[in-house]
Design a protein around this motif. Structure first.
Motif, mmCIF file in Angstrom:
data_model
loop_
_atom_site.group_PDB
_atom_site.id
_atom_site.type_symbol
_atom_site.label_atom_id
_atom_site.label_comp_id
_atom_site.label_asym_id
_atom_site.label_seq_id
_atom_site.Cartn_x
_atom_site.Cartn_y
_atom_site.Cartn_z
ATOM 1 N N HIS A 348 26.705 15.783 -4.055
ATOM 2 C CA HIS A 348 25.269 14.960 -4.333
ATOM 3 C C HIS A 348 25.531 13.897 -5.309
ATOM 4 O O HIS A 348 24.688 13.014 -5.201
ATOM 5 N N LYS A 351 27.198 10.801 -3.874
ATOM 6 C CA LYS A 351 26.456 9.991 -2.610
ATOM 7 C C LYS A 351 25.237 9.567 -3.431
ATOM 8 O O LYS A 351 25.196 8.176 -3.150
ATOM 9 N N TRP A 352 24.631 9.990 -4.643
ATOM 10 C CA TRP A 352 23.756 9.231 -5.345
ATOM 11 C C TRP A 352 24.392 8.136 -5.937
ATOM 12 O O TRP A 352 23.901 7.008 -6.201
ATOM 13 N N ALA A 389 20.837 16.948 -6.365
ATOM 14 C CA ALA A 389 20.701 17.040 -4.886
ATOM 15 C C ALA A 389 19.078 16.921 -4.615
ATOM 16 O O ALA A 389 18.774 16.725 -3.153
ATOM 17 N N GLU A 392 18.184 14.075 -1.985
ATOM 18 C CA GLU A 392 18.048 14.194 -0.358
ATOM 19 C C GLU A 392 16.674 13.965 0.093
ATOM 20 O O GLU A 392 16.269 13.566 1.142
#
Length: 416
Positions: A348, A351-352, A389, A392
């Motif tokens: 997470h 990705k961020w 997280a 998302e």
């Protein structure tokens, strides 16, 4: 008693060594510098640790500086407009406060604590050949030294590493004498100033070797107007350049920085690196194995302030995996499983962070803009730094973002 070697005395290596030591393991810690050399050396990072990471330290009774470090209660975002004024400016409140402790203070203190508690501390810059020898005499070898030769043991995971070159040029200065934000004079917050197409300025309160201070941290798009620190060795010149760029791109931050001075002679740092995820198992020439820890296997750009947080979370995850494994061998399958467990958190962050390095899409710009008039949005964005997280649920996809903003707007309107 199981014998474990930890190579590298940063946030993850020391936290893991101290945690394992407290569980009765026989730990050897290798560092290329003594505690005194770390304490008197150059600043290493811009660490701001949020609630979950701080709690991992508290769980091990390692929050030695919690009463001294500033309590960071919020996280603010400003966006520079075309005329160098603030097009966006808001601050979100953190559910649990964050803190920053200069790693020179923390790592030196933790290293001394490890030795005082009976741990074997070896001051030696480890090479692969050293680990090849040691792997035969330890049950497990953990590599948490994120730079140098040892990292080459861990191959790049191209499927998880979209960038192969640095995405920002980094420049850090620790200063005394920064004035308060006039709109919140008694409120400590991390300030994220976004300059579209140019880079970012982060300002955060910290505890350093000489007490309370603030960190001025530029992240510049390579080749752009902020990418000017390469080759500058003089700390005074580094600070002068930092302030010139603040005056040009973030004048509201410069206005409170006119009387700053460096905290010490080693208070500046500049560099760059490519964000990279690596395979977690390193193979030694003699057939032994080593498990990569934190930055060795997941190195993100600091644009989202996750480095020390991820290091703490990785150490906590690995500690649980090691203890739960009991007396069974730490083979390759276990190493992969231990990493996979940590990756459930780290993915997470990656990705961020990679999303924040790119040009923000329209729905993200709308989200950041809307937070100025919708405090629940500002608060949720701020708390995403503690739990990435959650992004998302409202950040990546336009449909989710728009639905979330509509929901909050309706709730705020109904409550008005």
């Amino acid at each position: 008693m199981r014998k474990i070697l930890v190579v590298g005395a940063g946030q993850s290596g020391l936290q893991l060594a101290l945690g394992l030591q407290s569980r009765g393991y026989e730990i050897t810690l290798m560092s290329n510098r003594t505690a005194d050399e770390i304490r008197s050396g150059r600043v290493m990072s811009t660490q701001c640790m949020f609630h979950t990471a701080l709690q991992h330290e508290r769980d091990l009774q390692l929050g030695f500086w919690e009463s001294q470090a500033p309590r960071i209660e919020g996280l603010g975002v400003s966006v520079t407009g075309p005329d160098s004024t603030r097009a966006v400016d808001w601050v979100g409140t953190l559910d649990g406060y964050a803190q920053s402790v200069d790693q020179r203070v923390k790592m030196a203190g933790w290293m001394e604590t490890f030795a005082q508690r009976g741990g074997q501390l070896v001051i030696h810059g480890a090479a692969v050949s050293d680990l090849d020898y040691f792997s035969r005499t330890y049950d497990l070898v953990l590599v948490s030294a994120g730079k140098g030769e040892l990292v080459s043991m861990f191959g790049r995971d191209a499927s998880r590493s979209p960038y192969d070159t640095p995405q920002r040029a980094l420049a850090v200065a620790y200063v005394h004498g920064l004035g308060p934000r006039p709109e919140h004079p008694d409120y400590d917050a991390v300030r994220c100033n976004l300059v579209p197409g140019v880079g970012e300025l982060f300002v955060m309160p910290t505890l350093t070797t000489s007490g309370r201070a603030d960190i001025l941290f530029w992240e510049g798009v390579p080749g752009g107007p902020l990418d000017v620190f390469r080759g500058i060795k003089d700390p005074a010149e580094h600070l002068s350049l930092t302030l010139e760029l603040m005056e040009r791109f973030t004048p509201w931050e410069y206005a409170r920085a006119t009387k700053v001075e460096l905290t010490d002679a080693n208070a500046t740092l500049a560099g760059r690196y490519a964000p990279t995820v690596r395979h977690p198992v390193g193979r030694l020439p003699g057939g032994g194995l080593a498990l990569g820890v934190a930055d060795v296997v997941v190195a993100n750009d600091p644009i989202t302030g996750q480095g020390s947080n991820s290091a703490s979370k990785c150490a906590a995850s690995y500690l649980e995996s090691i203890v739960a494994h009991g007396d069974r061998p730490f083979d390759e399958a276990w190493m992969q499983t231990a990493f996979d467990r940590y990756w459930e958190t780290a993915r997470h962050v990656t990705k961020w962070t990679n999303a924040m390095l790119g040009v923000p899409p329209e729905h993200v710009l709308n989200l950041i803009g809307a937070a100025g008039g919708l405090p629940p949005v500002a608060d949720r964005f701020a708390n995403g730094f503690n739990d990435p997280a959650d992004f998302e649920n409202f950040f990546y996809e336009p449909e989710k973002t728009n639905a979330y903003l509509a929901e909050v707007s309706g709730a705020v309107g109904a409550g008005a």
